[in-house]
Design a protein around this motif. Structure first.
Motif, short mmCIF file in Angstrom:
data_model
loop_
_atom_site.label_atom_id
_atom_site.label_comp_id
_atom_site.label_asym_id
_atom_site.label_seq_id
_atom_site.Cartn_x
_atom_site.Cartn_y
_atom_site.Cartn_z
N ALA A 101 18.18 63.45 17.26
CA ALA A 101 19.03 64.58 17.69
C ALA A 101 20.40 64.07 18.12
N GLY A 102 20.43 62.97 18.88
CA GLY A 102 21.70 62.41 19.33
C GLY A 102 22.57 61.98 18.16
N GLN A 103 21.93 61.29 17.23
CA GLN A 103 22.66 60.79 16.06
C GLN A 103 23.23 61.95 15.22
N LEU A 104 22.38 62.97 14.99
CA LEU A 104 22.82 64.10 14.17
C LEU A 104 23.94 64.88 14.85
N ARG A 105 23.83 65.02 16.16
CA ARG A 105 24.86 65.76 16.89
C ARG A 105 26.21 65.08 16.71
N TYR A 106 26.22 63.75 16.81
CA TYR A 106 27.49 63.03 16.63
C TYR A 106 27.99 63.16 15.20
N GLU A 107 27.07 63.10 14.23
CA GLU A 107 27.46 63.24 12.81
C GLU A 107 28.11 64.60 12.56
N ILE A 108 27.48 65.65 13.11
CA ILE A 108 27.98 67.01 12.90
C ILE A 108 29.33 67.19 13.59
N GLU A 109 29.44 66.72 14.83
CA GLU A 109 30.72 66.84 15.56
C GLU A 109 31.83 66.08 14.84
#
Length: 448
Positions: A101-109
């Motif tokens: 979740a942390g990794q994806l959130r950064y990717e999306i942002e």
């Protein structure tokens, strides 16, 4: 070359304008399957979401992370466990889910922060806000299976999300929730997106998924060639769900459909299942007449009925702009009052969005469909087809064998719906006497 481009671009751009106006200020919740990110589709989806938001739509994006969590589990030599179509989240799986979740959130942002020249993101200023908007509770033990750290949505922070949207930001939600004691729970993207859409009373819930939409069996003549039913009334969707086995994985027909039905029953007007494999699927579903996936729509919101004398004002208001620009022949109020029983209408919250009249010629076993009008605010929602079907039903009930229309502008719409062109000489004698040869209307006939 540029002239050809102008000829295609200008009509196309004008054709999407009604949808841009219609969706401005609306709230859409988009559920993005983790599989779409794993398939490398994130950059294009982000561009489309930024574009949709720039046209005045308030967007809440809920991302999934099923394949990303499974990848982390595999790297740790730990097997992914499922039951009842849900992940069993033990300690290791919870760690993996938090990492993913942390990794994806950064990717999306990061994707929303791009503004490279010569890309659709140039000049885009998309502020993304994430937060602890979801309060969760444990799934607990179901049929003897302990789901451990898997949870269900208990409450959505509507005020927090609304404030962020009103601030002009896009809200990004990960499928995680927290209990009042601070315990973290792994949730499903589908349940979070459905709960958020229902709590916000969003105008649309859109799932970007691995499946192309819902294939109805047996196929109906109205369905597209690929078998995808582009519009499912809520009642038909519920009926279909009742016949399907309980879904175990996202590719099962009932998997996303159950959430669309739940959202519609909870007050979300329209829920969509759209394939991420098609580039621009979001834009196609939202801004193009026929869309691309399947839309579940609560038809109770719209009332399709025969008109009454109380509807005369609403019908006049609807057709007046089309009479002014020459699309429709001018009718005076007295004529509409006299013929109001011939009209069928679609009404939504007291406003008439579509109408058409049927004038029968029993001696020739045919009838004229006249004044077919759909409000620019609801074009692309299938109202024209609904009114046409109602007029066909009324004509059949009268024992008519065909219906005909006279038009100077919208011939393609009728051709696509089974009408064929006829010579004006074909018209019933009584109608031929009233035919305006100066207007040179084309005659189209449909056998019933």
């Amino acid at each position: 070359m540029s002239t050809v481009f102008n000829f295609t671009f200008v009509p196309w751009f004008r054709s999407v304008a009604p949808y841009i106006h219609m969706h401005r200020g609306k709230t859409f919740v988009v559920g993005l399957a983790g599989e779409a990110i794993a398939a490398g589709k994130l950059p294009n989806i982000v561009q489309d979401l930024a574009l949709i938001q720039s046209m005045g739509v308030k967007v809440v994006l809920v991302h999934g992370f099923r394949p990303q969590v499974n990848e982390q589990l595999k790297a740790k030599g730990h097997a992914a466990k499922y039951s009842h179509g849900m992940r069993i989240t033990d300690e290791v799986a919870l760690d993996c889910a938090q990492e993913a979740a942390g990794q994806l959130r950064y990717e999306i942002e990061a994707a929303f922060s791009m503004g490279l020249p010569n890309t659709p993101m140039a000049g885009s200023k998309t502020r993304v806000i994430s937060g602890n908007f979801i309060t969760a509770r444990p799934v607990g033990i179901v049929d003897g299976v302990d789901f451990r750290h898997s949870g269900l949505v208990r409450k959505v922070d509507v005020a927090g999300i609304t404030k962020s949207l009103d601030f002009g930001a896009m809200v990004l939600i990960s499928p995680f929730g927290f209990s009042p004691t601070g315990e973290a729970f792994n949730l499903t993207m589908e349940e979070v997106a459905t709960s958020v859409a229902t709590a916000l009373q969003a105008d649309k819930l859109v799932f970007l998924t691995e499946i192309p939409g819902i294939r109805l069996r047996p196929l109906e003549p109205e369905t597209e060639e690929n078998g995808i039913d582009t519009e499912l009334p809520l009642a038909a969707a519920e009926q279909l769900l009742a016949q399907l086995p309980s879904p175990q994985q996202p590719t099962d027909t009932a998997f996303y459909l159950q959430h669309c039905v739940k959202a519609c029953k909870g007050g979300v007007e329209r829920s969509h299942i759209v394939p991420f494999a098609t580039d621009g699927a979001l834009l196609l579903e939202i801004y193009v007449h026929d869309g691309i996936g399947t839309m579940v729509v609560d038809e109770k919101l719209e009332e399709l009925r025969e008109a009454t004398p109380d509807d005369v004002g609403g019908v006049l208001q609807l057709i007046e702009p089309f009479e002014k620009d020459g699309t429709l022949v001018k009718r005076d109020r007295t004529e509409i009052e006299r013929d109001i029983a011939n009209y069928s209408i679609i009404e939504h919250d007291g406003v008439i969005f579509a109408c058409a009249a049927l004038y029968p010629y029993p001696e020739a076993r045919t009838g004229e469909m006249a004044a077919l009008t759909v409000s620019p605010h609801s074009q692309g929602q299938g109202d024209g087809e609904k009114i046409l079907k109602r007029i066909e039903q009324r004509a059949r009930a009268m024992g008519l064998e065909s219906i005909f229309v006279l038009t100077t502008r919208t011939m393609h719409w009728f051709l696509k719906r089974g009408f064929v062109q006829a010579d004006p000489e074909w018209l019933p004698e009584a109608r031929k006497r009233k035919y305006n040869w100066d207007r040179r209307s084309m005659v189209f006939v449909k056998k019933l």
